[in-house]
Design an enzyme around this catalytic site. Structure first.
Site, PDB file in Angstrom:
ATOM      1  N   LEU A  17       0.841  -1.199   0.000  1.00 20.82           N
ATOM      2  CA  LEU A  17       0.000   0.000   0.000  1.00 20.82           C
ATOM      3  C   LEU A  17       0.873   1.245   0.000  1.00 20.82           C
ATOM      4  O   LEU A  17       1.732   1.419   0.863  1.00 20.82           O
ATOM      5  CB  LEU A  17      -0.923  -0.002   1.218  1.00 20.82           C
ATOM      6  CG  LEU A  17      -2.014   1.071   1.256  1.00 20.82           C
ATOM      7  CD1 LEU A  17      -3.207   0.584   2.084  1.00 20.82           C
ATOM      8  CD2 LEU A  17      -1.518   2.397   1.835  1.00 20.82           C
TER       9      LEU A  17
ATOM     10  N   HIS B 188       7.529   1.788  11.390  1.00 25.05           N
ATOM     11  CA  HIS B 188       8.039   3.090  10.955  1.00 25.05           C
ATOM     12  C   HIS B 188       7.027   4.160  11.361  1.00 25.05           C
ATOM     13  O   HIS B 188       5.817   3.915  11.352  1.00 25.05           O
ATOM     14  CB  HIS B 188       8.219   3.070   9.434  1.00 25.05           C
ATOM     15  CG  HIS B 188       8.955   4.245   8.889  1.00 25.05           C
ATOM     16  ND1 HIS B 188       8.330   5.449   8.629  1.00 25.05           N
ATOM     17  CD2 HIS B 188      10.261   4.411   8.545  1.00 25.05           C
ATOM     18  CE1 HIS B 188       9.214   6.301   8.139  1.00 25.05           C
ATOM     19  NE2 HIS B 188      10.388   5.701   8.081  1.00 25.05           N
TER      20      HIS B 188
END
Length: 338
Positions: free
Chosen positions: A127, A231
């Site tokens: 994505l 992240h």
């Protein structure tokens, strides 16, 4: 401005390639390499064309299109069964407890074990939303439309689904986890290994990686501190996955140490809630905000819209959504509340 998610085509290569160059690394499913992306699109073409309604080794690529300009501004992928072409490796975080009667002391050591436990699962991944479109909930549309696709093609997907989140990448584009663990055995930087994996698969991990568990206490502070952390740009994605019913169960990406989230496919919130309904009318002025989808395989389309489910079991949607989906009264849509 209306956006719709649709099946990717071979002529989407250039916009997907341009987005891949913006990822900053760590996106194994979206490498900035034209040949690799061309192969992905060819594999997706074959998946969309396969008519057997059963579980196979398929990869579907979807793109987010601005319906006014025709520009491709996002993409995502679905894999029906991982670990079929080459092993699907993960690290599993476990604990070993040992006790000494003479010292009257119990010691608990955390370990990283190389496993293929998740082989055979379906995967949602790849994505990426163009930085210029990161407003208006388009990331949510990309993410949740994948679950509508699964619900609409349920027999083609496994009973368990996973999602890998990118781990911590430093300002140099390196990975503290890779440097502290696998990098010591390969003589490759994280970027080199990540790129090689994206293009060639991770069989080199099986060939060269020690099979013995890694004691976390023996890693440096930088590597230990990032284990299982997403992240910063993936924190919202992790929250969305949790809202859908995914959970982190100690599985880590072998390259950057990012968390792998898993769920039972039929218990994913948007999969369970999605049901087919016939459209009664397409002139709704006000209703429940929803993600609406229609079409099979290469005809799949999804967009934001408004819906009103009638007592008779049909549905009314707004004109903009009908236009984005290219549907009319009498057609069938699947939807979930936004």
């Amino acid at each position: 401005m209306t956006f719709a998610l649709r099946a990717a085509r071979t002529d989407d290569l250039e916009p997907i390639y341009e987005m891949a160059k913006l990822t900053g690394g760590g996106f194994t499913n979206l490498p900035p390499d034209r040949d690799a992306l061309t192969a992905k699109l060819a594999r997706a073409d074959a998946a969309f064309a396969r008519r057997e309604d059963e579980l196979g080794d398929d990869q579907f690529v979807l793109v987010l299109e601005n319906t006014a300009s025709g520009e491709v501004r996002g993409t995502c992928q679905l894999f029906t069964q991982v670990g079929q072409q080459w092993p699907f490796y993960s690290y599993r975080l476990t604990t070993l407890t040992q006790h000494s009667q003479e010292l009257d002391r119990t010691v608990r050591a955390e370990l990283l074990s190389l496993v293929t436990d998740l082989e055979g699962c379906s995967e949602v991944g790849g994505l990426f939303l163009h930085p210029g479109e990161r407003a208006g909930g388009l990331g949510l549309l990309l993410a949740r439309s994948r679950y509508l696709f699964i619900a609409m093609h349920r027999r083609r997907f496994a009973d368990r689904v996973l999602a890998e989140l990118r781990g911590i990448i430093d300002e140099r584009g390196g990975s503290p986890f890779w440097d502290g663990v696998a990098g010591r055995f390969f003589g490759m930087s994280f970027q080199e290994a990540d790129y090689f994996n994206a293009i060639n698969g991770n069989q080199f991990i099986a060939d060269l990686m020690p099979k013995h568990p890694v004691y976390i206490a023996m890693l440096d502070d930088d590597a230990r501190s990032v284990i299982g952390l997403p992240h910063p740009s993936g924190r919202a994605a992790m929250k969305m996955l949790e809202n859908e019913g995914f959970a982190y169960e100690g599985y880590l990406d072998i390259f950057d140490g990012g968390p792998t989230m898993t769920a039972r496919t039929d218990r994913v919130k948007s999969v369970a809630a999605a049901k087919p309904l016939e459209i009664e009318r397409c002139d709704l002025d006000y209703g429940e905000r929803a993600i609406v989808a229609t079409g099979e395989l290469e005809g799949f389309r999804a967009a934001y819209g408004m819906r009103e489910i009638t007592p008779e079991g049909t549905v009314a949607i707004d004109q903009a959504a009908a236009g984005a989906l290219k549907v009319a009264p009498g057609d069938v849509i699947w939807s979930v509340a936004r």
